[in-house]
Design an enzyme around this catalytic site. Structure first.
Site, PDB file in Angstrom:
ATOM      1  N   ARG A 121      20.882 -14.840  13.264  1.00 46.55           N
ATOM      2  CA  ARG A 121      19.689 -15.524  12.730  1.00 46.55           C
ATOM      3  C   ARG A 121      18.442 -15.321  13.577  1.00 46.55           C
ATOM      4  NH1 ARG A 121      23.347 -19.716  11.647  1.00 46.55           N
ATOM      5  NH2 ARG A 121      24.025 -19.597   9.478  1.00 46.55           N
ATOM      6  N   GLU A 185      -4.860   6.605  11.475  1.00 45.45           N
ATOM      7  CA  GLU A 185      -4.852   5.125  11.427  1.00 45.45           C
ATOM      8  C   GLU A 185      -5.886   4.540  12.408  1.00 45.45           C
ATOM      9  OE1 GLU A 185      -3.152   3.411   9.191  1.00 45.45           O
ATOM     10  OE2 GLU A 185      -1.321   4.532   8.696  1.00 45.45           O
ATOM     11  N   ARG A 243      -5.752  -9.051   5.341  1.00 46.65           N
ATOM     12  CA  ARG A 243      -4.837  -7.987   5.768  1.00 46.65           C
ATOM     13  C   ARG A 243      -4.824  -6.829   4.778  1.00 46.65           C
ATOM     14  NH1 ARG A 243       0.915  -8.859   9.092  1.00 46.65           N
ATOM     15  NH2 ARG A 243       1.241  -6.662   9.515  1.00 46.65           N
ATOM     16  N   ASN A 247      -5.050  -1.795   4.197  1.00 49.52           N
ATOM     17  CA  ASN A 247      -4.449  -0.871   3.226  1.00 49.52           C
ATOM     18  C   ASN A 247      -5.438   0.187   2.751  1.00 49.52           C
ATOM     19  OD1 ASN A 247      -1.972  -2.098   3.301  1.00 49.52           O
ATOM     20  ND2 ASN A 247      -2.413  -3.469   1.590  1.00 49.52           N
ATOM     21  N   HIS A 250      -4.436   3.629   1.521  1.00 48.71           N
ATOM     22  CA  HIS A 250      -2.980   3.625   1.340  1.00 48.71           C
ATOM     23  C   HIS A 250      -2.520   3.654  -0.109  1.00 48.71           C
ATOM     24  CE1 HIS A 250      -2.891   3.052   5.617  1.00 48.71           C
ATOM     25  NE2 HIS A 250      -1.564   3.010   5.635  1.00 48.71           N
ATOM     26  N   HIS A 266       2.868  10.452   7.177  1.00 42.91           N
ATOM     27  CA  HIS A 266       2.157   9.300   6.636  1.00 42.91           C
ATOM     28  C   HIS A 266       0.655   9.352   6.981  1.00 42.91           C
ATOM     29  CE1 HIS A 266       1.274   5.225   5.397  1.00 42.91           C
ATOM     30  NE2 HIS A 266       0.838   4.942   6.615  1.00 42.91           N
TER      31      HIS A 266
END
Ligand SMILES: NC(=O)c1ccc[n+]([C@@H]2O[C@H](COP(=O)([O-])OP(=O)(O)OC[C@H]3O[C@@H](n4cnc5c(N)ncnc54)[C@H](O)[C@@H]3O)[C@@H](O)[C@H]2O)c1
Ligand SMILES: [Zn+2]
Length: 369
Positions: A121, A185, A243, A247, A250, A266
Site C-alpha cells: 500500500r 520539453e 497543469r 500538454n 502533446h 517522445h
C-alpha cells in the site's frame, strides 16, 4: 539533510530536488537522509544499470541494498513488469520498511514509482532520473504508472517521491537523439511559462551542442525547467486546470507517436506538435503572429524535427487527435500559447476548442513540401 553537501532547489513541493554535476555518488546520502529504510531497492533498466548502478550501489549499505533491473524501453512499462518487480521484492524479504530508488529514464521512474505507490500500500521512492526528459518532466510531479494495450499510462497512481536526485553527469552517456529530445520539453516549459527560460535555453544551445551533458549551463537550465514544472504542479496537482498547459504540443504529438507506432522519440514528436499547435493558435487569432516561426527556429537549432514525418496523412493525424478514429468531423480541446512565455486563457479555461479543419490545415502547413 545529514551528510549531503549540495543544497536542494527551493521549490513549492513537499520534497527536496537536487540538481548538479557530479551528484550521483551523493545519491545514497540523499536517499538515507530523505527516506531512511531497512532495505534499499534500486530499480533500473539494463542499459542504465550497466552505466550508472555501481555508483549508486556504492553509496548505499551493501548488505541492505539490491539492484532490480529490467530490459530497457517503453514496451517494458507494463503490469507484467510490475508483477515481476513486486514479486522479486517479496522474494528478497522486503517489507514496508523499504525505499525504492528509481534509477533511469521516465520508463523506470514511472514503473518503479508505481511499484512504490502500490507495494504494501505504498513505500517511499527516491527518483534518480538519468535522461534529460525524466529530469525536467517525469521525475517531478508524482505521476506514476504503466501502459496497457488500451493506451499509455492508463493504470497508475499519484505518488510523490521523497527526494529527487538529478545528477547531470549521467546525461553524458545518453544517445545524442535522446538527449536532444529532452531539450524539446525544456523549450516547452519556457513557452508555457517564462520567455526568459525559453531565451536562456536558446542562447545555450551552441554550448550544449559542443559540451553536451558537461555544458556549464545545463544544471541551471534544468533547474529553471524543474521550477516551472514544480510551480504548475504545486498549483494544480491533478490536472484540473493549469497543469493542462504542460500538454502544449502533446495533442498532436500523441497522434504522431501513435501513427508512427511509437518509433519516434517522445521529445521529437512534441517538437513537431508544438510547431503545429502554435500554427493552430495563430490561425485562431489566439497567438501573436510569428509565434510559430519563433518556436520552429528554436527547435531547429536544437536539432529537433519541425515537420510531420513523411508518409503521415494529415487527415489520419486529425483522426488520431480524437484518440478514436470513429470520431471524425469534430473538435478537440487544446492548451495553446498566446505568445512565447504565456499560455492563452479564455473563459476561465486553459484550453480551447479547435475544430478539425483548423488542425488539418495547420498539419498541412507543417508537412514537408
Ligand atoms: N510521470 C510523468 O509525469 C511523466 C512525464 C513525462 C514522461 N513520462 C514518461 O517517461 C517515459 C519516457 O522517458 P524517457 O524518454 O526518459 O525514456 P526511457 O526511460 O525509455 O529512456 C530512454 C532510453 O535511454 C536509455 N537511458 C536512460 N538513461 C540513460 C543514460 N544516462 N545513458 C544512456 N542511456 C540511458 C534507456 O535505457 C532507454 O533506452 C514515457 O514512458 C513517458 O510516459 C512520465
Ligand atoms: Zn511530454
Amino acid at each position: 539533510l545529514v551528510g549531503v553537501t549540495a543544497e536542494p532547489l527551493s521549490l513549492p513541493l513537499g520534497y527536496p530536488v537536487y540538481v548538479g554535476t557530479g551528484l550521483l555518488p551523493e545519491a545514497g546520502a540523499i536517499v538515507a537522509a530523505a527516506a531512511p529504510a531497512h532495505r534499499y531497492a534500486v530499480v533500473s533498466d539494463d542499459t542504465v544499470a550497466a552505466l550508472h548502478a555501481d555508483t549508486v550501489l556504492a553509496s548505499l549499505p551493501s548488505d541492505r541494498t539490491r539492484l532490480f533491473s529490467i530490459p530497457p524501453g517503453e514496451s517494458e512499462k507494463t503490469r507484467e513488469r510490475w508483477i515481476e518487480l513486486t514479486d522479486a521484492l517479496f522474494a528478497w524479504g522486503a517489507g514496508r520498511d523499504t525505499t525504492i530508488v528509481a534509477l533511469g529514464g521516465g520508463v523506470i521512474g514511472d514503473l518503479a514509482g508505481f511499484v512504490a505507490a502500490t507495494f504494501m500500500r505504498g513505500v517511499r521512492v527516491v527518483q534518480v532520473p538519468t535522461t534529460l526528459l525524466a529530469m525536467v518532466d517525469a521525475a517531478v510531479g508524482g505521476k506514476t504508472g504503466v501502459d496497457t494495450r488500451h493506451g499509455k499510462n492508463l493504470v497508475g497512481a499519484f505518488h510523490d517521491p521523497s527526494a529527487v536526485v538529478m545528477a547531470t553527469e549521467t546525461l553524458a552517456t545518453l544517445p545524442p537523439a535522446v538527449f536532444r529530445s529532452g531539450l524539446a520539453e525544456m523549450l516547452k516549459h519556457g513557452i508555457v511559462a517564462d520567455s526568459a527560460v525559453f531565451d536562456a535555453v536558446l542562447a545555450a544551445l551552441p554550448d550544449i551542442a559542443r559540451d553536451g551533458a558537461f555544458s556549464p549551463h545545463l544544471p541551471a537550465l534544468v533547474a529553471d525547467s524543474v521550477r516551472i514544472k514544480a510551480s504548475v504542479v504545486a498549483k494544480d496537482a491533478r490536472e484540473g486546470g493549469l497543469r493542462q498547459t504542460l500538454n502544449f504540443g502533446h495533442t498532436i504529438a500523441h497522434a504522431v507517436e501513435h501513427a508512427m507506432a511509437y518509433r519516434m522519440l517522445h521529445g521529437e514528436a512534441v517538437a513537431v506538435g508544438m510547431v503545429v499547435e502554435a500554427r493552430i493558435a495563430e490561425r485562431l487569432g489566439i497567438a501573436e503572429e510569428g509565434t510559430a516561426s519563433l518556436i520552429e527556429s528554436a527547435l531547429a537549432k536544437a536539432g529537433l524535427p519541425i515537420s510531420i514525418p513523411d508518409g503521415l496523412d494529415p487527415m489520419e493525424l486529425v483522426a488520431g487527435t480524437h484518440g478514436d478514429k470513429k470520431n471524425r468531423g469534430g473538435s478537440v480541446r487544446y492548451a495553446l500559447p498566446s505568445k512565447v512565455g504565456t499560455m492563452w486563457r479564455g473563459d476561465g479555461s486553459w484550453s480551447t476548442v479547435v475544430v478539425d479543419d483548423v488542425a488539418h490545415s495547420a498539419l498541412i502547413a507543417s508537412s514537408r513540401r
